[in-house]
Design a protein around this motif. Structure first.
Motif, PDB file in Angstrom:
ATOM      1  N   LYS A 213      41.236  50.322  32.769  1.00  0.00           N
ATOM      2  CA  LYS A 213      40.046  49.472  32.824  1.00  0.00           C
ATOM      3  C   LYS A 213      39.243  49.733  34.099  1.00  0.00           C
ATOM      4  O   LYS A 213      38.005  49.778  34.064  1.00  0.00           O
ATOM      5  CB  LYS A 213      40.459  48.000  32.745  1.00  0.00           C
ATOM      6  CG  LYS A 213      41.025  47.592  31.394  1.00  0.00           C
ATOM      7  CD  LYS A 213      41.468  46.135  31.391  1.00  0.00           C
ATOM      8  CE  LYS A 213      42.056  45.742  30.041  1.00  0.00           C
ATOM      9  NZ  LYS A 213      42.540  44.327  30.034  1.00  0.00           N
ATOM     10  N   GLN A 214      39.931  49.904  35.212  1.00  0.00           N
ATOM     11  CA  GLN A 214      39.236  50.227  36.455  1.00  0.00           C
ATOM     12  C   GLN A 214      38.553  51.591  36.356  1.00  0.00           C
ATOM     13  O   GLN A 214      37.430  51.774  36.845  1.00  0.00           O
ATOM     14  CB  GLN A 214      40.221  50.213  37.622  1.00  0.00           C
ATOM     15  CG  GLN A 214      40.811  48.846  37.915  1.00  0.00           C
ATOM     16  CD  GLN A 214      41.854  48.888  39.019  1.00  0.00           C
ATOM     17  OE1 GLN A 214      42.136  49.945  39.587  1.00  0.00           O
ATOM     18  NE2 GLN A 214      42.451  47.743  39.320  1.00  0.00           N
ATOM     19  N   TYR A 215      39.235  52.535  35.712  1.00  0.00           N
ATOM     20  CA  TYR A 215      38.653  53.868  35.526  1.00  0.00           C
ATOM     21  C   TYR A 215      37.399  53.802  34.656  1.00  0.00           C
ATOM     22  O   TYR A 215      36.378  54.439  34.959  1.00  0.00           O
ATOM     23  CB  TYR A 215      39.697  54.790  34.895  1.00  0.00           C
ATOM     24  CG  TYR A 215      39.118  55.980  34.174  1.00  0.00           C
ATOM     25  CD1 TYR A 215      38.599  57.073  34.866  1.00  0.00           C
ATOM     26  CD2 TYR A 215      39.091  56.013  32.776  1.00  0.00           C
ATOM     27  CE1 TYR A 215      38.060  58.163  34.192  1.00  0.00           C
ATOM     28  CE2 TYR A 215      38.560  57.097  32.102  1.00  0.00           C
ATOM     29  CZ  TYR A 215      38.045  58.162  32.810  1.00  0.00           C
ATOM     30  OH  TYR A 215      37.513  59.234  32.138  1.00  0.00           O
ATOM     31  N   GLU A 216      37.439  53.032  33.579  1.00  0.00           N
ATOM     32  CA  GLU A 216      36.277  52.921  32.693  1.00  0.00           C
ATOM     33  C   GLU A 216      35.109  52.239  33.395  1.00  0.00           C
ATOM     34  O   GLU A 216      33.946  52.615  33.195  1.00  0.00           O
ATOM     35  CB  GLU A 216      36.675  52.162  31.427  1.00  0.00           C
ATOM     36  CG  GLU A 216      37.637  52.940  30.532  1.00  0.00           C
ATOM     37  CD  GLU A 216      38.092  52.137  29.336  1.00  0.00           C
ATOM     38  OE1 GLU A 216      37.931  50.894  29.366  1.00  0.00           O
ATOM     39  OE2 GLU A 216      38.593  52.741  28.370  1.00  0.00           O
ATOM     40  N   ALA A 217      35.402  51.214  34.210  1.00  0.00           N
ATOM     41  CA  ALA A 217      34.333  50.565  34.981  1.00  0.00           C
ATOM     42  C   ALA A 217      33.722  51.542  35.988  1.00  0.00           C
ATOM     43  O   ALA A 217      32.496  51.572  36.183  1.00  0.00           O
ATOM     44  CB  ALA A 217      34.878  49.331  35.695  1.00  0.00           C
ATOM     45  N   ALA A 218      34.562  52.352  36.627  1.00  0.00           N
ATOM     46  CA  ALA A 218      34.058  53.349  37.586  1.00  0.00           C
ATOM     47  C   ALA A 218      33.229  54.410  36.871  1.00  0.00           C
ATOM     48  O   ALA A 218      32.232  54.915  37.427  1.00  0.00           O
ATOM     49  CB  ALA A 218      35.226  53.995  38.326  1.00  0.00           C
ATOM     50  N   ARG A 219      33.611  54.735  35.650  1.00  0.00           N
ATOM     51  CA  ARG A 219      32.848  55.715  34.878  1.00  0.00           C
ATOM     52  C   ARG A 219      31.441  55.208  34.572  1.00  0.00           C
ATOM     53  O   ARG A 219      30.441  55.943  34.683  1.00  0.00           O
ATOM     54  CB  ARG A 219      33.599  56.021  33.583  1.00  0.00           C
ATOM     55  CG  ARG A 219      33.150  57.291  32.851  1.00  0.00           C
ATOM     56  CD  ARG A 219      31.943  57.102  31.970  1.00  0.00           C
ATOM     57  NE  ARG A 219      32.125  56.037  31.017  1.00  0.00           N
ATOM     58  CZ  ARG A 219      31.128  55.527  30.310  1.00  0.00           C
ATOM     59  NH1 ARG A 219      29.884  55.945  30.492  1.00  0.00           N
ATOM     60  NH2 ARG A 219      31.359  54.547  29.458  1.00  0.00           N
ATOM     61  N   ARG A 251      28.998  58.586  46.391  1.00  0.00           N
ATOM     62  CA  ARG A 251      30.052  57.603  46.625  1.00  0.00           C
ATOM     63  C   ARG A 251      30.750  57.208  45.326  1.00  0.00           C
ATOM     64  O   ARG A 251      31.984  57.160  45.255  1.00  0.00           O
ATOM     65  CB  ARG A 251      29.451  56.373  47.303  1.00  0.00           C
ATOM     66  CG  ARG A 251      30.485  55.305  47.662  1.00  0.00           C
ATOM     67  CD  ARG A 251      29.879  54.185  48.461  1.00  0.00           C
ATOM     68  NE  ARG A 251      28.883  53.438  47.691  1.00  0.00           N
ATOM     69  CZ  ARG A 251      27.581  53.523  47.843  1.00  0.00           C
ATOM     70  NH1 ARG A 251      27.065  54.366  48.750  1.00  0.00           N
ATOM     71  NH2 ARG A 251      26.755  52.794  47.109  1.00  0.00           N
ATOM     72  N   HIS A 252      29.978  56.955  44.293  1.00  0.00           N
ATOM     73  CA  HIS A 252      30.563  56.559  43.009  1.00  0.00           C
ATOM     74  C   HIS A 252      31.220  57.742  42.290  1.00  0.00           C
ATOM     75  O   HIS A 252      32.181  57.549  41.538  1.00  0.00           O
ATOM     76  CB  HIS A 252      29.489  55.934  42.118  1.00  0.00           C
ATOM     77  CG  HIS A 252      29.097  54.561  42.543  1.00  0.00           C
ATOM     78  ND1 HIS A 252      28.145  54.317  43.519  1.00  0.00           N
ATOM     79  CD2 HIS A 252      29.541  53.325  42.162  1.00  0.00           C
ATOM     80  CE1 HIS A 252      28.014  53.020  43.700  1.00  0.00           C
ATOM     81  NE2 HIS A 252      28.845  52.399  42.893  1.00  0.00           N
ATOM     82  N   ARG A 253      30.737  58.932  42.536  1.00  0.00           N
ATOM     83  CA  ARG A 253      31.374  60.112  41.943  1.00  0.00           C
ATOM     84  C   ARG A 253      32.771  60.316  42.517  1.00  0.00           C
ATOM     85  O   ARG A 253      33.734  60.583  41.771  1.00  0.00           O
ATOM     86  CB  ARG A 253      30.519  61.354  42.195  1.00  0.00           C
ATOM     87  CG  ARG A 253      31.040  62.593  41.459  1.00  0.00           C
ATOM     88  CD  ARG A 253      30.258  63.825  41.887  1.00  0.00           C
ATOM     89  NE  ARG A 253      30.594  64.198  43.252  1.00  0.00           N
ATOM     90  CZ  ARG A 253      31.654  64.947  43.584  1.00  0.00           C
ATOM     91  NH1 ARG A 253      32.485  65.397  42.653  1.00  0.00           N
ATOM     92  NH2 ARG A 253      31.893  65.249  44.841  1.00  0.00           N
ATOM     93  N   LEU A 259      39.926  57.738  40.571  1.00  0.00           N
ATOM     94  CA  LEU A 259      40.552  56.918  39.540  1.00  0.00           C
ATOM     95  C   LEU A 259      40.952  57.746  38.327  1.00  0.00           C
ATOM     96  O   LEU A 259      41.973  57.477  37.690  1.00  0.00           O
ATOM     97  CB  LEU A 259      39.618  55.783  39.126  1.00  0.00           C
ATOM     98  CG  LEU A 259      39.409  54.675  40.158  1.00  0.00           C
ATOM     99  CD1 LEU A 259      38.450  53.624  39.632  1.00  0.00           C
ATOM    100  CD2 LEU A 259      40.737  54.023  40.531  1.00  0.00           C
ATOM    101  N   ARG A 260      40.155  58.735  37.994  1.00  0.00           N
ATOM    102  CA  ARG A 260      40.510  59.589  36.860  1.00  0.00           C
ATOM    103  C   ARG A 260      41.810  60.337  37.123  1.00  0.00           C
ATOM    104  O   ARG A 260      42.672  60.460  36.228  1.00  0.00           O
ATOM    105  CB  ARG A 260      39.378  60.575  36.565  1.00  0.00           C
ATOM    106  CG  ARG A 260      39.658  61.459  35.355  1.00  0.00           C
ATOM    107  CD  ARG A 260      38.443  62.247  34.935  1.00  0.00           C
ATOM    108  NE  ARG A 260      38.058  63.236  35.948  1.00  0.00           N
ATOM    109  CZ  ARG A 260      37.079  64.122  35.771  1.00  0.00           C
ATOM    110  NH1 ARG A 260      36.362  64.112  34.653  1.00  0.00           N
ATOM    111  NH2 ARG A 260      36.794  64.986  36.719  1.00  0.00           N
TER     112      ARG A 260
END
Length: 324
Positions: A213-219, A251-253, A259-260
């Motif tokens: 879920k954290q990974y999907e939000a970061a995506r 930063r978000h990348r 996380l990925r």
């Protein structure tokens, strides 16, 4: 005349006396001031009084009086800044989701990782169904064991009160007691099975799903800032805004890539752990159920001994079941 002269002389003397007293006072004051200046010059020099901007005492007083107000203002500004950043990020993410659903924006897709995540979701759902059925079986079998125990006690009581059927009642009472004993052994295996599957499904898998879920939000955040950067680059906006967009994108990348990688590692270890745990639990379930229903008490006891399972006695079965 003499009287007038004497009075004048007295006045003259009084005036002279007042003048002398005044001169004496001035002389004393002059001496005192001279003595004070001498004392001051001879005494050791004291540290000069610091100004209001460098004195720790003044600064402490300022902190005591106005420091709290300043701190409150800083905290308020910090909260406002955080709220502002969160609002901007939420707006960008919501816009990105809407555009993805409308087909107006592309999304970053890792085909291999996405397939593993979908497989995990399906596996967790099926394991949850197995856990529900196993608990139902354990619950029903617990009631069967309790009934067998009560029936054995009833047969034993009737054997004492019915001499003409004492042998038959005692035979059936002994049979129910043996069934109860073996049932308690099987219940120990079933409880161990359900506990292990519950840990795997509700803790181990759920922990990995939280990371997913954290990974999907970061995506979503990464794609939102990527789309924003592409839009600003296409319009040719100002240099300052473009630099801010590039900084936010980078930063978000990095956060997304981190996380990925974590999710990929967790999925790998989860799969290995799942195979190891279920291999042991399925072997236990098969051997215990087969031994019980075939009437092989020795094999049933050997199965529980193999997996280091302690059998709950009849007095502690109720407490154990509530804990489950």
């Amino acid at each position: 005349m003499s009287g007038i002269k004497s009075s004048q002389s007295e006045r003259t003397s009084i005036h002279e006396m007042l003048k002398e007293a005044s001169d004496s006072t001035e002389t004393n004051n002059t001496k005192n001031s001279t003595h004070e200046s001498t004392t001051t010059s001879s005494a050791p020099k004291l540290a000069s009084i610091p100004n209001s901007t460098s004195s720790p005492a003044i600064m402490a007083a300022a902190n005591g009086q106005g420091g709290q107000e300043t701190s409150t203002i800083y905290r308020s500004q910090s909260r406002i800044e955080l709220l502002k950043n969160w609002s901007i990020s939420a707006y960008k993410c919501t816009k990105q989701l809407m555009f993805e659903k409308l087909g107006k924006s592309s999304r970053t897709v890792d085909t291999e990782l996405e397939s593993q995540i979908e497989c995990l979701r399906d596996t967790q759902k099926k394991y949850a169904n197995v856990l529900r059925l196993a608990r139902g079986l354990t619950n029903h079998f617990y009631n069967v064991v309790q009934t067998q125990h009560a029936l054995g006690e009833a047969f034993s009581e009737l054997a004492q009160k019915s001499p003409e059927l004492q042998e038959e009642f005692m035979y059936n009472s002994e049979t129910q007691r043996n069934l109860t004993k073996n049932g308690e052994t099987l219940l120990g295996a079933l409880n161990f099975f359900t506990s292990s599957v519950s840990t795997l499904c509700n803790k181990t898998m759920e922990d990995t799903m939280q990371s997913v879920k954290q990974y999907e939000a970061a995506r979503i955040e990464y794609d939102a800032y990527r789309s924003d950067l592409e839009t600003m680059t296409g319009r040719g906006d100002g240099t300052v805004d473009l630099e801010d967009a590039q900084a936010g994108y980078e930063r978000h990348r990095q956060h997304f890539m981190k996380l990925r990688a974590e999710v990929a590692v967790k999925l790998k270890f989860l799969d290995e752990n799942r195979i190891k745990v279920m291999h042991k639990q399925l072997l236990l379930f098969h051997n215990a159920v087969s031994a019980y229903f075939s009437g092989n008490q020795a094999a049933l006891d050997a199965t529980l001994k193999q997996f280091n399972i302690k059998v709950k006695t009849q007095s502690s079965m109720i407490t154990s079941w509530i804990e489950q």
